[in-house]
Design an enzyme around this catalytic site. Structure first.
Site, mmCIF file in Angstrom:
data_model
loop_
_atom_site.group_PDB
_atom_site.id
_atom_site.type_symbol
_atom_site.label_atom_id
_atom_site.label_comp_id
_atom_site.label_asym_id
_atom_site.label_seq_id
_atom_site.Cartn_x
_atom_site.Cartn_y
_atom_site.Cartn_z
ATOM 1 N N LYS A 84 -5.574 -62.528 54.628
ATOM 2 C CA LYS A 84 -5.523 -61.511 55.689
ATOM 3 C C LYS A 84 -4.708 -60.250 55.383
ATOM 4 C CE LYS A 84 -1.437 -63.320 57.919
ATOM 5 N NZ LYS A 84 -0.696 -63.538 59.140
ATOM 6 N N SER A 124 -11.595 -59.715 64.041
ATOM 7 C CA SER A 124 -10.477 -58.793 64.167
ATOM 8 C C SER A 124 -10.946 -57.475 64.766
ATOM 9 C CB SER A 124 -9.915 -58.535 62.772
ATOM 10 O OG SER A 124 -9.077 -57.415 62.773
ATOM 11 N N TYR A 149 -10.634 -56.505 53.212
ATOM 12 C CA TYR A 149 -10.322 -57.541 54.211
ATOM 13 C C TYR A 149 -11.188 -57.340 55.461
ATOM 14 C CZ TYR A 149 -8.103 -59.561 58.305
ATOM 15 O OH TYR A 149 -7.887 -60.217 59.490
ATOM 16 N N LYS A 153 -14.449 -59.596 57.419
ATOM 17 C CA LYS A 153 -14.620 -59.963 58.842
ATOM 18 C C LYS A 153 -15.968 -59.450 59.354
ATOM 19 C CE LYS A 153 -10.754 -62.079 59.362
ATOM 20 N NZ LYS A 153 -10.751 -63.530 59.481
ATOM 21 N N PHE A 178 -6.630 -58.484 68.598
ATOM 22 C CA PHE A 178 -5.889 -57.242 68.395
ATOM 23 C C PHE A 178 -4.618 -57.582 67.606
ATOM 24 C CE2 PHE A 178 -8.527 -53.881 70.000
ATOM 25 C CZ PHE A 178 -9.624 -54.660 70.363
ATOM 26 N N ASN A 199 3.159 -56.326 58.191
ATOM 27 C CA ASN A 199 2.949 -56.004 59.603
ATOM 28 C C ASN A 199 4.257 -55.632 60.283
ATOM 29 O OD1 ASN A 199 0.728 -58.537 59.099
ATOM 30 N ND2 ASN A 199 -0.009 -56.558 59.815
ATOM 31 N N ARG A 231 -0.863 -49.616 69.193
ATOM 32 C CA ARG A 231 -1.645 -50.848 69.030
ATOM 33 C C ARG A 231 -1.518 -51.718 70.269
ATOM 34 N NH1 ARG A 231 -2.790 -48.089 65.474
ATOM 35 N NH2 ARG A 231 -2.984 -48.491 63.243
ATOM 36 N N ARG A 292 0.306 -44.497 56.523
ATOM 37 C CA ARG A 292 -0.224 -45.532 55.639
ATOM 38 C C ARG A 292 -1.740 -45.335 55.540
ATOM 39 N NH1 ARG A 292 0.933 -51.714 57.399
ATOM 40 N NH2 ARG A 292 -0.491 -51.114 59.078
ATOM 41 N N GLY A 294 -5.563 -45.619 55.633
ATOM 42 C CA GLY A 294 -6.443 -46.531 56.379
ATOM 43 C C GLY A 294 -6.026 -46.751 57.821
ATOM 44 N N ASP A 295 -4.774 -46.369 58.184
ATOM 45 C CA ASP A 295 -4.326 -46.564 59.573
ATOM 46 C C ASP A 295 -5.011 -45.575 60.507
ATOM 47 O OD1 ASP A 295 -2.627 -48.650 59.157
ATOM 48 O OD2 ASP A 295 -0.768 -47.518 59.418
HETATM 49 P P1 NAD Z 1 -2.230 -67.271 58.188
HETATM 50 O O1 NAD Z 1 -2.291 -66.850 56.766
HETATM 51 O O2 NAD Z 1 -0.907 -67.594 58.771
HETATM 52 O O3 NAD Z 1 -3.193 -68.531 58.424
HETATM 53 C C1 NAD Z 1 -4.357 -68.737 57.678
HETATM 54 C C2 NAD Z 1 -4.304 -70.155 57.119
HETATM 55 O O4 NAD Z 1 -5.490 -70.402 56.376
HETATM 56 C C3 NAD Z 1 -3.126 -70.358 56.170
HETATM 57 O O5 NAD Z 1 -2.383 -71.493 56.576
HETATM 58 C C4 NAD Z 1 -3.778 -70.567 54.803
HETATM 59 O O6 NAD Z 1 -3.044 -71.460 53.996
HETATM 60 C C5 NAD Z 1 -5.158 -71.077 55.183
HETATM 61 N N1 NAD Z 1 -6.213 -70.778 54.219
HETATM 62 C C6 NAD Z 1 -6.493 -69.581 53.633
HETATM 63 N N2 NAD Z 1 -7.548 -69.708 52.814
HETATM 64 C C7 NAD Z 1 -7.966 -70.991 52.899
HETATM 65 C C8 NAD Z 1 -9.003 -71.738 52.274
HETATM 66 N N3 NAD Z 1 -9.818 -71.189 51.383
HETATM 67 N N4 NAD Z 1 -9.140 -73.045 52.592
HETATM 68 C C9 NAD Z 1 -8.305 -73.638 53.490
HETATM 69 N N5 NAD Z 1 -7.291 -72.995 54.076
HETATM 70 C C10 NAD Z 1 -7.126 -71.679 53.801
HETATM 71 O O7 NAD Z 1 -2.959 -66.148 59.054
HETATM 72 P P2 NAD Z 1 -3.044 -65.964 60.640
HETATM 73 O O8 NAD Z 1 -2.308 -64.755 61.004
HETATM 74 O O9 NAD Z 1 -2.755 -67.247 61.309
HETATM 75 O O10 NAD Z 1 -4.585 -65.613 60.765
HETATM 76 C C11 NAD Z 1 -5.566 -66.591 61.061
HETATM 77 C C12 NAD Z 1 -6.923 -65.949 61.049
HETATM 78 O O11 NAD Z 1 -6.938 -64.879 62.006
HETATM 79 C C13 NAD Z 1 -7.315 -65.304 59.718
HETATM 80 O O12 NAD Z 1 -8.688 -65.509 59.499
HETATM 81 C C14 NAD Z 1 -7.022 -63.833 59.933
HETATM 82 O O13 NAD Z 1 -7.800 -63.023 59.121
HETATM 83 C C15 NAD Z 1 -7.380 -63.685 61.391
HETATM 84 N N6 NAD Z 1 -6.724 -62.521 62.016
HETATM 85 C C16 NAD Z 1 -5.362 -62.412 61.958
HETATM 86 C C17 NAD Z 1 -4.739 -61.294 62.512
HETATM 87 C C18 NAD Z 1 -3.253 -61.142 62.415
HETATM 88 O O14 NAD Z 1 -2.767 -60.023 62.638
HETATM 89 N N7 NAD Z 1 -2.474 -62.182 62.139
HETATM 90 C C19 NAD Z 1 -5.506 -60.300 63.144
HETATM 91 C C20 NAD Z 1 -6.894 -60.459 63.209
HETATM 92 C C21 NAD Z 1 -7.491 -61.588 62.645
HETATM 93 N N1 UFG Z 2 3.784 -49.977 60.889
HETATM 94 C C1 UFG Z 2 4.911 -49.253 60.536
HETATM 95 N N2 UFG Z 2 5.754 -49.802 59.623
HETATM 96 C C2 UFG Z 2 5.564 -51.030 59.063
HETATM 97 C C3 UFG Z 2 4.403 -51.760 59.439
HETATM 98 C C4 UFG Z 2 3.539 -51.190 60.349
HETATM 99 O O1 UFG Z 2 5.132 -48.151 61.022
HETATM 100 O O2 UFG Z 2 6.377 -51.471 58.223
HETATM 101 C C5 UFG Z 2 2.883 -49.405 61.904
HETATM 102 C C6 UFG Z 2 1.470 -49.181 61.412
HETATM 103 O O3 UFG Z 2 1.353 -47.932 60.797
HETATM 104 C C7 UFG Z 2 0.680 -49.322 62.716
HETATM 105 C C8 UFG Z 2 1.474 -50.352 63.515
HETATM 106 O O4 UFG Z 2 2.777 -50.346 62.962
HETATM 107 O O5 UFG Z 2 0.696 -48.102 63.422
HETATM 108 C C9 UFG Z 2 0.907 -51.760 63.421
HETATM 109 O O6 UFG Z 2 0.734 -52.109 62.057
HETATM 110 P P1 UFG Z 2 0.440 -53.611 61.583
HETATM 111 O O7 UFG Z 2 0.395 -53.598 60.093
HETATM 112 O O8 UFG Z 2 1.388 -54.540 62.235
HETATM 113 O O9 UFG Z 2 -0.989 -53.914 62.212
HETATM 114 P P2 UFG Z 2 -2.389 -53.150 62.002
HETATM 115 O O10 UFG Z 2 -2.796 -52.643 63.356
HETATM 116 O O11 UFG Z 2 -2.362 -52.202 60.905
HETATM 117 O O12 UFG Z 2 -3.321 -54.355 61.522
HETATM 118 C C10 UFG Z 2 -3.364 -55.608 62.185
HETATM 119 C C11 UFG Z 2 -3.620 -56.722 61.175
HETATM 120 C C12 UFG Z 2 -4.997 -56.609 60.600
HETATM 121 C C13 UFG Z 2 -6.015 -56.533 61.674
HETATM 122 C C14 UFG Z 2 -5.697 -55.424 62.641
HETATM 123 C C15 UFG Z 2 -6.639 -55.465 63.805
HETATM 124 O O13 UFG Z 2 -2.678 -56.660 60.131
HETATM 125 O O14 UFG Z 2 -5.246 -57.784 59.862
HETATM 126 O O15 UFG Z 2 -4.357 -55.590 63.146
HETATM 127 O O16 UFG Z 2 -6.410 -54.411 64.667
HETATM 128 F F1 UFG Z 2 -7.235 -56.311 61.145
#
Ligand code: NAD
Ligand code: UFG
Length: 338
Positions: A84, A124, A149, A153, A178, A199, A231, A292, A294-295
């Site tokens: 992720k 996402s 990434y 999705k 979100f 993040n 956000r 950053r 892509g933001d």
């Molecule tokens: P995370 O990394 O904490 O959890 C993902 C888990 O999947 C991990 O424990 C990892 O070990 C396991 N994993 C990865 N690849 C694998 C594989 N090939 N086989 C088996 N296990 C595997 O991440 P999270 O924040 O809990 O995110 C969970 C899901 O939600 C992800 O698909 C992520 O893309 C999605 N998501 C997360 C966010 C976010 O901001 N955290 C936002 C949008 C979507």
């Molecule tokens: N930010 C900072 N400093 C940091 C980290 C983040 O200023 O050190 C700012 C970013 O520029 C953004 C905000 O904080 O404005 C949130 O950033 P995050 O990296 O926490 O989250 P994003 O919104 O960029 O992305 C997250 C997940 C992605 C997911 C997306 C969905 O990381 O996986 O939300 O909206 F796809």
């Protein structure tokens, strides 16, 4: 019958396992432990007082998955497993497509072979791309994603839509998250990133605990009230509860369902810093850095469809998100034990 939770020991998965069991739903968990610690399994069991089967399996391993289906009674899947990190995905696109897209194809194929056709997928808000204007609704065009990434999705959403079009007896729920932050109230479960956090919230908590000197704020010249990015932060327990509703729905009804899981409210980076300082009593030094790549300026949801169709709504506000993130970080400065 049990719900198979892939990636169930990770950040969102572990919180969801707790809420599924609290709702009386049986679970089986698989994870390859790539981005989590096994001790998260012990914490889930300690919190719920319930045991459940765990298999160390990679979703790309069809034989390993088949063994889980042979050993357990599974009727549905919540699919969290995936990589992720946006930045890492630009450096290692093949690994991301293999793990996320190929892994999902293997999982879906094994499910189909076992007559299991119900899946909730972790999508996402990133699939909305750069061009839609917030509040984002589920019927807006998706695609136009800015990194590998996000493309995984988007591609998985396309695969699942095509699968449903080919066979309407599937029940598929795409949940577009979100920005999940926060942690379990107990302070025993939370987000445990490897290395330098990408993040915002984990970076802030690591500054607060003294692991990082200051927060870099990526840009203060966006077209937002204070110039910093806006956000839709959602408490991870609210997100977990959304999965309970989603899995209950797909167990009852066939169809293809898409829901935003957000609060509908946007906060800027500086709003979050202030809310965190108030919740923790710790000052967060920061400096303004370049944007950053892509933001986008602003990204928040319209969560009304999930309320209407799932009866789900986020209940926890930004104060609680900050308090719970801080409780987790301060009680576990080094995250989960090895
Ligand atoms: P995370 O990394 O904490 O959890 C993902 C888990 O999947 C991990 O424990 C990892 O070990 C396991 N994993 C990865 N690849 C694998 C594989 N090939 N086989 C088996 N296990 C595997 O991440 P999270 O924040 O809990 O995110 C969970 C899901 O939600 C992800 O698909 C992520 O893309 C999605 N998501 C997360 C966010 C976010 O901001 N955290 C936002 C949008 C979507
Ligand atoms: N930010 C900072 N400093 C940091 C980290 C983040 O200023 O050190 C700012 C970013 O520029 C953004 C905000 O904080 O404005 C949130 O950033 P995050 O990296 O926490 O989250 P994003 O919104 O960029 O992305 C997250 C997940 C992605 C997911 C997306 C969905 O990381 O996986 O939300 O909206 F796809």
């Amino acid at each position: 019958m049990a719900v198979l939770v892939t990636g169930g020991l990770g950040y969102i998965g572990s919180h969801t396992c707790v809420e599924l069991m609290n709702a009386g739903i049986d679970i089986v968990v698989i994870d390859n432990l790539y981005n989590c610690k096994k001790s998260s399994y012990d914490r889930i069991k300690a919190l719920t007082g319930r045991d459940f089967p765990f298999y160390k399996v990679d979703i790309r391993d069809a034989k390993g998955l088949q063994n889980v289906f042979d050993s357990e009674k599974i009727d549905s899947v919540i699919h969290f497993a995936g990589l992720k990190a946006v930045g890492e995905s630009c450096e290692k696109p093949l690994e991301y497509f293999d793990n996320n897209v190929n892994g999902t194809l293997v999982l879906l194929d094994v499910m189909r072979k076992n007559g299991c056709k119900k899946i909730v997928f972790s999508s996402s808000a990133t699939v909305y791309g750069m061009n839609n204007v917030s509040p984002l609704t589920e019927d807006m065009p998706v695609g136009g994603v800015t990194n590998p990434y996000g493309r995984t999705k988007y591609m998985i959403e396309c695969i699942m839509k095509d699968l449903f079009a080919s066979d309407n007896s599937w029940s598929i729920c795409l949940l577009r998250y979100f920005n999940p932050i926060g942690a379990h109230k107990s302070g025993t479960m939370g987000e445990d990133p490897n290395g330098i956090p990408n993040n915002l919230m984990p970076y802030i908590t690591q500054v607060a605990i003294g692991k990082r000197a200051e927060l870099g704020v990526f840009g203060n010249d966006y077209d937002t009230p204070d110039g910093t990015g806006v956000r839709d932060y959602i408490h991870v327990v609210d997100l977990a509860l959304g999965h309970v509703k989603a899995v209950e729905k797909i167990r009852k009804e066939d169809g293809l369902f898409i829901y935003n899981l957000g609060t509908g409210t946007g906060y800027s980076v500086l709003d979050v810093v202030k809310a965190f300082e108030k919740a923790s009593g710790v000052k967060i030094p920061y400096s303004i850095k370049p944007r950053r790549p892509g933001d986008i300026a602003t990204c928040y949801s319209d969560p009304s469809k999930a309320l209407k169709e799932l009866g789900w709504k986020a209940e926890r506000g930004i104060e609680e998100m900050c308090e719970d993130s801080w409780r987790w970080q301060s009680k576990n400065p080094d995250g989960y034990p090895d």
